[in-house]
Design an enzyme around this catalytic site. Structure first.
Site, PDB file in Angstrom:
ATOM      1  N   GLU A   1       9.424   8.313 -10.856  1.00  0.00           N
ATOM      2  CA  GLU A   1       9.426   9.217 -11.996  1.00  0.00           C
ATOM      3  C   GLU A   1      10.536  10.261 -11.826  1.00  0.00           C
ATOM      4  O   GLU A   1      11.589  10.141 -12.394  1.00  0.00           O
ATOM      5  CB  GLU A   1       8.042   9.852 -12.129  1.00  0.00           C
ATOM      6  CG  GLU A   1       7.869  10.607 -13.432  1.00  0.00           C
ATOM      7  CD  GLU A   1       6.434  10.611 -13.951  1.00  0.00           C
ATOM      8  OE1 GLU A   1       5.551  10.030 -13.327  1.00  0.00           O
ATOM      9  OE2 GLU A   1       6.228  11.233 -15.005  1.00  0.00           O
TER      10      GLU A   1
ATOM     11  N   GLU B   1      -0.314  17.387  -7.299  1.00  0.00           N
ATOM     12  CA  GLU B   1      -0.416  17.207  -8.753  1.00  0.00           C
ATOM     13  C   GLU B   1      -1.855  17.459  -9.229  1.00  0.00           C
ATOM     14  O   GLU B   1      -2.088  18.040 -10.277  1.00  0.00           O
ATOM     15  CB  GLU B   1      -0.007  15.774  -9.099  1.00  0.00           C
ATOM     16  CG  GLU B   1      -0.084  15.431 -10.561  1.00  0.00           C
ATOM     17  CD  GLU B   1       0.532  14.065 -10.849  1.00  0.00           C
ATOM     18  OE1 GLU B   1       0.619  13.237  -9.925  1.00  0.00           O
ATOM     19  OE2 GLU B   1       0.933  13.836 -11.996  1.00  0.00           O
TER      20      GLU B   1
HETATM   21  C1  BGC Z   1       4.284  14.056 -14.851  1.00  0.00           C
HETATM   22  C2  BGC Z   1       3.850  15.428 -15.225  1.00  0.00           C
HETATM   23  C3  BGC Z   1       4.259  15.577 -16.657  1.00  0.00           C
HETATM   24  C4  BGC Z   1       3.373  14.628 -17.388  1.00  0.00           C
HETATM   25  C5  BGC Z   1       3.352  14.728 -18.839  1.00  0.00           C
HETATM   26  C6  BGC Z   1       3.450  13.091 -15.617  1.00  0.00           C
HETATM   27  O1  BGC Z   1       3.679  11.792 -15.326  1.00  0.00           O
HETATM   28  O2  BGC Z   1       4.249  13.839 -13.484  1.00  0.00           O
HETATM   29  O3  BGC Z   1       4.037  16.417 -14.343  1.00  0.00           O
HETATM   30  O4  BGC Z   1       4.337  16.824 -17.159  1.00  0.00           O
HETATM   31  O5  BGC Z   1       3.542  13.323 -16.973  1.00  0.00           O
HETATM   32  O6  BGC Z   1       2.167  15.148 -19.145  1.00  0.00           O
END
Ligand code: BGC
Length: 885
Positions: free
Chosen positions: A466, A746
């Site tokens: 990501e 997270e």
């Molecule tokens: C990310 C988040 C991001 C989100 C959107 C995720 O996959 O890691 O931090 O803001 O997607 O809601």
């Protein structure tokens, strides 16, 4: 003694890549007195060292401005070095000596100056390839060299070499921007690297963000193009005044090299047997190399570097090596980080080293890699077998604390491994420590969340497939980031990309640079393409926050149209232009009150969206006012009033019940001043009730959590805020700390109390978002705040608020005017508070629980205020000691 030190131009010491027509100067004032205010300054700018031939003399300017002072002289030439110096006078009538001479140099200032063209070593079938390629050129120099600068960029990433050495220490150049709109080029001073006689220049190119894999879960690749390419122009100035220009063109030679594969997410495969010894030195036989080919790219999109360089920042030695129950050989670096592993190895040609990276071990102590999703996080090094070989990757980085050694010739010696921490080259600005060790570890984790995720752009996480510039995460965290590090240029660059990527209709992509809009068809969670509340608002909140910390009005000027367009977008999509109840929103992302199987918290998204709409409108009004657009400021003020009214009508009953009985709904209503005055109390009480119902724990997600402690302490419940902050059982910040976290997770329960993991498909252990609590710690526990009307700490608001059983705090903040610090300690019924206020600034100090009589001997006009007493002070050091009861 009055002295001018630390001269900077556009935030940098002696920059050589100035591309603006009116660069700005900043300096720090030193004095042995208190209450020092600059009354005037003089700036000299000269093209030669001794200022006899002055290009610009500002004359004596009566002003107290010592940051962001504009150059107002004749037009600057491109590719030219200018010296400057500063002298000031103060309110004591003292005049400083001239400062030491500093310089700035302009770079190529217009796209027309490029005579070079992009060249590639890749062919038409290399679109899917992630190999590294080489480009080289030899040239002779017969004259004596005065100076040499190279201007260079690439499609993909490059590493530049001259005469056998790497140029500069920047990594991952040219950084990640919205390449199809703007591509940064870099400027290096290479005077010392060239010599009279034969010279060679060469570049290694890799896929990088330009053509490599991105957004692994939707499998994007070749987002910007399918060929790596180099653009280079070197100007060599000779002592006799003549000049020679070396450019990338089809006379360069190209070849594959030892990097067989390099991808940001997946790692690197390097076969040292394929190294081309001497390829970056003169007299190398390149007759078997191919001719480089031209690649088209619009040079108007090539812009001077406007961000910070990513560099090696720290080296960590391994803490331990062990074998897991599954039999994996693992090294623990003791710290979750972003970067790479450097190792030394000896063996036979063809022997291999294979490493994988992980952030955590699983419940049984085995290497846990599932949360990397599609990212392969793998390094493979094939030995050439000539004595001890050292390897560091080139165009990849990983987020890890542990590495697993899958293959190594012989027994891997622990001391041959090092973790190299990489991030954008930000100066460390803020420090915090206190008597509570768990809180210190939390602060450490917040800082490492920043380090791991400020690699050229602010990413959500540095490990899985990501690593994108999620706007929501950035807006939540920016204030904490600005306290901890000097992120002015880092955010200036990223916001320029946000501006460039904003959609015609004012919508803001979810990630910047944008690789998602119109590409999310296969996404499970996100149904629409852009513009979520709390995410798109980064367009407004980030420039405003950066302006607050750095007092830089240019950032507002640059971003004002973007802010307006974002507010306009919402207006367009809101019912009667006021209640934003359409579209997809991430909402209170990963909140604990989300329904089973959902990441979106229980707080209705129209409530959140309307609350953020109000907030962004208010900040846009304030921006308009700062920029002197009074009419527009009034228009936004009146829109803001209408939104608040609509919010109240829609979400508050006439007796003051807020429609959504969630913590986040109440937090946002209070934080953004949306509660009707007469119902504010009820809103606070309900929030406390909701907290109590959850045994004092939060159930909030990305949007509610950062503000929770703020609304408690702002509304008379400091103790509740400390209770919440210092909770040690799940869910809480310190739960993670007690579980051994070295970064912010997270999910508050990324690892659950029984050691099992949150689902691997969304479980980063280095996600700075929840680190946004740092903002409260620095502003409330330490008490370091900015007066919004005097940004950049021109006037600080110092208001420490002890609590939570903490007995001392030491906090420092490096501001653009100099070092500010606050320390307090509680000993034997007394409190000692000491404050340092930088010269040329003021601070409004509030001393908790003090009466003016207790502190009156300080020569400051203290008045009773806010449960203590407060007074305005000028620069200097202040110490207070009084009975604290
Ligand atoms: C990310 C988040 C991001 C989100 C959107 C995720 O996959 O890691 O931090 O803001 O997607 O809601």
């Amino acid at each position: 003694m009055l002295k001018v030190v630390q001269l900077k131009c556009e935030y940098l010491k002696n920059p050589i890549d100035i591309g603006v027509t009116k660069p700005r100067f900043s300096w720090i004032i030193e004095s042995d007195k208190r209450n020092v205010v600059q009354t005037s300054y003089e700036v000299h700018v000269s093209e030669n060292g001794d200022f006899r031939n002055m290009l610009w003399n500002s004359g004596l300017v009566e002003s107290d401005e010592s940051a962001h002072v504009y150059y107002e002289g004749p037009a600057l030439k491109s590719k030219t070095k200018y010296n400057f110096r500063v002298r000031i006078s103060d309110n004591y009538g003292e005049t400083s000596d001239w400062s030491e001479t500093a310089f700035f140099a302009t770079t190529l200032c217009s796209p027309n100056e490029w005579v070079a063209r992009f060249i590639t070593a890749e062919g038409k079938d290399d679109g899917k390839s992630s190999k590294g390629t080489l480009l080289r050129k030899e040239f002779g120099i017969s004259e004596e060299i005065e100076s040499a600068r190279v201007y260079v960029t690439s499609l993909g990433m490059y590493e530049l070499h001259i005469n056998g050495k790497k140029v500069g220490d920047a990594l991952f150049t040219p950084g990640w921007t919205a390449y199809n709109k703007r591509l940064q080029f870099q400027t290096y001073d290479v005077t010392e690297m060239l010599k009279q006689g034969s010279n060679a220049i060469g570049a290694v190119l890799g896929a990088g963000w330009y053509k490599g894999d991105l957004a692994g879960w939707i499998g994007r690749r070749n987002v910007y193009g399918d060929k790596t390419a180099l653009l280079l122009q070197m100007n060599v100035l000779f002592k006799d005044g003549s000049e020679s220009v070396i450019v990338s063109d089809d006379e360069w030679k190209s070849s594959d090299g030892p990097i067989l594969y390099s991808e940001l997410y997946h790692g690197e495969t390097y076969d040292a047997r394929l190294e081309k010894e001497g390829w970056d030195k003169p007299d190398y036989g390149d007759s078997a190399w191919e001719k480089a080919q031209y690649v088209d790219f619009d040079l108007k999109k090539v812009v001077p570097q406007d961000g910070l360089y990513v560099k090696r920042q720290e080296t960590l030695k391994p803490k331990a090596m062990f074998v897991t129950p599954k039999g994996e050989q693992v090294i623990d670096f003791g710290q979750n980080l972003a970067g790479w592993v450097k190792f030394k190895v000896s063996g036979n040609p063809g022997d291999r080293v294979i490493l994988k990276h992980a952030e955590v071990l699983d419940k049984d102590g085995n290497f846990y890699i599932e949360n990397m999703r599609a990212a392969k996080v793998r390094i493979e090094y094939i030995l050439k077998g000539q004595g001890e070989e050292t390897f560091e990757p080139h165009f990849t980085f990983q987020g890890f604390r542990y590495i697993m050694i899958e293959e190594f010739p012989g027994n891997p010696p622990l001391e041959k491994f090092e973790a190299i921490v990489l991030h954008s080259d930000m100066e460390k600005n803020g420090t915090f420590s206190c008597s509570n060790e768990l809180l210190n570890q939390l602060n450490h984790n917040i800082l490492w969340g920043l380090k791991g995720n400020f690699i050229d752009i602010p990413t959500d996480c540095p490990q899985r497939d990501e690593r994108l510039g999620w706007t929501g995460d950035a807006q939540i965290f920016i204030s904490t980031a600005c306290f901890l590090m000097d992120t002015a240029l880092f955010f200036r660059k990223w916001l320029r990309d946000l501006k460039a990527e904003q959609l015609e209709n004012g919508g803001v992509p979810f990630v910047i640079p944008d690789v998602l809009t119109n590409n999310l068809q296969s996404d499970r969670i996100i149904r629409e393409q852009h513009s979520s509340t709390g995410w798109g608002d980064a367009a407004v909140i980030c420039p405003w926050t950066a302006y607050q910390y750095y007092g830089d009005v240019e950032i507002l000027k640059e971003q004002y149209e973007t802010m307006k367009k974002w507010v306009g977008y919402i207006r367009e999509h809101a019912a009667e232009g006021l209640i934003w109840d359409t579209g997809f929103h991430f909402g209170d992302w990963v909140a604990l009150d989300a329904k089973e199987g959902s990441y979106i918290g229980a707080t209705p998204t129209d409530l959140i969206a309307t609350a953020y709409y109000a907030y962004s409108t208010k900040l846009t009004a304030q921006t308009a006012r700062v920029l002197g657009n009074i009419n527009e400021a009034e228009e936004y003020d009146s829109l803001y009033d209408k939104i608040i009214q609509a919010f109240r009508n829609e979400f508050y009953t006439s007796r003051g019940r807020l429609a959504a009985r969630t913590q986040t709904a109440h937090i946002l209503a209070l934080m953004f001043d949306l509660a009707p005055i007469e119902h504010k109390d009820r809103t606070i009480k309900t929030l406390l009730k909701l907290l109590e119902e959850n045994k004092g724990h939060l159930t909030t997600g990305f949007l509610g959590t950062p503000y929770f402690c703020h609304v408690l302490s702002e509304n008379g419940h400091l103790d509740a805020a400390y209770d919440l902050l210092l909770k040690e059982d799940f869910p809480s910040w310190l739960y993670q700390v007690k579980m051994g976290a070295t970064t912010i997770w997270e999910h508050l329960d990324g690892i659950k109390p029984d050691g099992t993991m949150w689902s691997a498909n969304m479980n980063s252990f280095n996600h700075y978002a929840y680190g946004a609590i740092g903002d409260w710690i620095y502003k409330v526990t330490a008490g370091i705040n900015i007066d919004p009307s005097f940004p950049g700490f021109k006037r600080a608001i110092i208001k420490p608020r002890p609590g939570g059983g903490i007995t001392y705090v030491i906090a420092k903040q490096k501001t653009i005017y100099g070092d500010l610090s606050v320390e307090w300690s509680l000993i034997d019924g007394y409190i000692m508070v000491s404050v340092i206020v930088p010269h040329n600034t003021q601070a409004f100090i509030t001393l908790p629980k003090a009466s003016p009589e207790q502190v009156q001997d300080k020569g400051i006009d203290f008045v009773t205020c806010d449960g203590g007493c407060a007074g305005m002070v000028g620069s200097g050091r202040y110490e207070f000691k009084y009975v604290y009861a």
